[in-house]
Design a protein around this motif. Structure first.
Motif, PDB file in Angstrom:
ATOM      1  N   SER A 136       0.889  -0.938  -0.049  1.00  0.00           N
ATOM      2  CA  SER A 136      -0.124   0.132   0.090  1.00  0.00           C
ATOM      3  C   SER A 136       0.804   1.328   0.097  1.00  0.00           C
ATOM      4  N   LEU A 144      -4.009   1.014  -8.217  1.00  0.00           N
ATOM      5  CA  LEU A 144      -5.379   0.584  -7.861  1.00  0.00           C
ATOM      6  C   LEU A 144      -6.388   1.973  -7.349  1.00  0.00           C
ATOM      7  N   TYR A 166     -10.005   1.884  -6.402  1.00  0.00           N
ATOM      8  CA  TYR A 166     -10.599   1.994  -4.793  1.00  0.00           C
ATOM      9  C   TYR A 166     -11.301   3.168  -4.734  1.00  0.00           C
ATOM     10  N   TYR A 216     -15.331   2.585  -3.468  1.00  0.00           N
ATOM     11  CA  TYR A 216     -15.723   2.985  -2.097  1.00  0.00           C
ATOM     12  C   TYR A 216     -16.411   4.184  -2.314  1.00  0.00           C
ATOM     13  N   LEU A 272      -1.466   4.144  -2.603  1.00  0.00           N
ATOM     14  CA  LEU A 272      -2.852   3.831  -2.081  1.00  0.00           C
ATOM     15  C   LEU A 272      -2.836   4.070  -0.489  1.00  0.00           C
ATOM     16  N   SER A 296     -14.113   2.999   3.270  1.00  0.00           N
ATOM     17  CA  SER A 296     -14.357   4.421   2.533  1.00  0.00           C
ATOM     18  C   SER A 296     -14.545   5.927   3.042  1.00  0.00           C
TER      19      SER A 296
END
Length: 260
Positions: free
Chosen positions: A26, A34, A38, A42, A59, A136
Motif C-alpha cells: 500500500s 489501484l 479503489y 468505495y 494507495l 471508504s
C-alpha cells in the motif's frame, strides 16, 4: 459452522508477515494503479479532498488523505461534544458494574480493553459509543472535546476485523486488537478515546504530541478502516437523541453535551 469457518480463515491470514506485505504494498508506487478502482468501489468523495486523485502517489496516501476544512465544520458550543471521526455508530450504551459493555449481543471487558484498572473505575456507569470507520471513510481522528491529555498508552497485538462480521464472530476484537488509548480531562470530567487497529494493518499514527488539545484538532490517523470507542465518565455526558445505531456521523458533528 459459519462462526468456526470465519475464525479459521482469519487466523490463517492474520499474521505479521501478511500484514507487513499488505502495508509495504500500500506504501509502494506500484499500488497507485489501484487508486482509481479503489476510489470508484468505495465512492470516495473527491470534491472534499485537499489533493486531486491523480496527485496521490500510493494507495496509502489516499487512505490517510486530508480534506478541506470547510467540509467539516466544528461545532463551537463550549458544552458540545463532537464526533472525532467520520463513521457509522455501531453501538451505544452504559458501562455495566461488571466492567463490561454489550456490543452486537456480545460482552466486552472494559478492564481488558483499557488494561488500566486506575483509569477504568471512573467509567463504570458512564456512556460508551462505538464508531466504525469503513475503508471508504476519511481516516483521520480529531478530538471530541477541548482539554488536557492526562494519559496515553497502547496495548494488544492482534488485528482482527472490526466490521459487523468481526464483531459478531471475532474473538473480542475491541478488547484484544492493537489499540492506542488517549484519556482527556475537561471541566465536565474524563473521556477515554480507544483507537482500535483493524485487520492486517495495525498502524495508528499519533499526530498530536502536546499536553493540551482543542476540540476538532487532529490527534491521530488510521492507515485503514477501523474503530474508535468513546468512554465517558459517569454523570458527565448526555448523548444527543439522534445518535443511534447505524447512524452516520461526521467529524465536527455534535454527538452530545457535557453535563454541568
Amino acid at each position: 459452522m459459519q462462526k468456526w469457518l470465519y475464525r479459521l480463515l482469519i487466523e490463517l491470514t492474520n499474521h505479521r508477515f501478511s500484514s507487513l506485505i499488505l502495508k509495504k504494498f500500500s506504501q509502494s508506487r506500484a499500488s497507485a494503479i489501484l487508486i482509481p478502482a479503489y476510489a470508484k468501489i468505495y465512492s470516495i468523495d473527491q470534491v472534499e479532498m485537499e489533493k486531486k486523485l491523480t496527485e496521490f502517489k500510493t494507495l496509502h496516501e489516499l487512505f490517510v488523505r486530508k480534506i478541506k476544512k470547510e467540509h467539516r465544520v466544528i461545532d463551537k458550543n463550549e458544552s458540545s461534544v463532537i464526533s472525532p471521526v467520520d463513521a457509522v455508530v455501531e453501538e451505544t450504551g452504559i458501562v455495566m458494574s461488571s466492567k463490561e459493555i454489550i456490543v452486537k449481543n456480545k460482552r466486552y471487558s472494559i478492564a481488558e480493553m483499557l488494561g488500566d484498572e486506575e483509569s477504568l473505575s471512573k467509567y463504570i456507569g458512564g456512556i460508551f459509543l462505538i464508531l466504525y470507520l469503513s475503508p471508504s471513510h476519511y481516516h483521520r481522528i480529531h478530538s471530541p472535546i477541548s482539554g488536557e491529555i492526562t494519559k496515553q498508552w497502547e496495548l494488544g497485538s492482534k488485528s482482527y476485523p472490526v466490521n459487523r462480521l468481526g464483531l459478531k464472530y471475532g474473538r473480542e476484537p475491541l478488547s484484544k486488537n492493537f489499540r492506542k488509548v488517549t484519556e482527556i480531562h475537561t471541566d465536565g470530567g474524563h473521556l477515554a478515546m480507544v483507537k482500535v487497529g483493524a485487520m492486517f494493518v495495525n498502524s495508528i499514527e499519533t499526530t498530536h504530541t502536546s499536553k493540551y488539545i482543542t476540540k476538532g484538532e487532529e490527534i491521530a490517523y488510521f492507515s485503514f478502516g477501523s474503530t474508535v470507542i468513546l468512554l465517558f465518565e459517569k454523570d458527565c455526558f448526555t448523548l444527543k437523541s439522534t445518535i443511534k445505531t447505524s447512524y452516520d456521523v461526521r467529524v465536527g458533528e455534535v454527538i452530545g453535551y457535557k453535563m454541568e
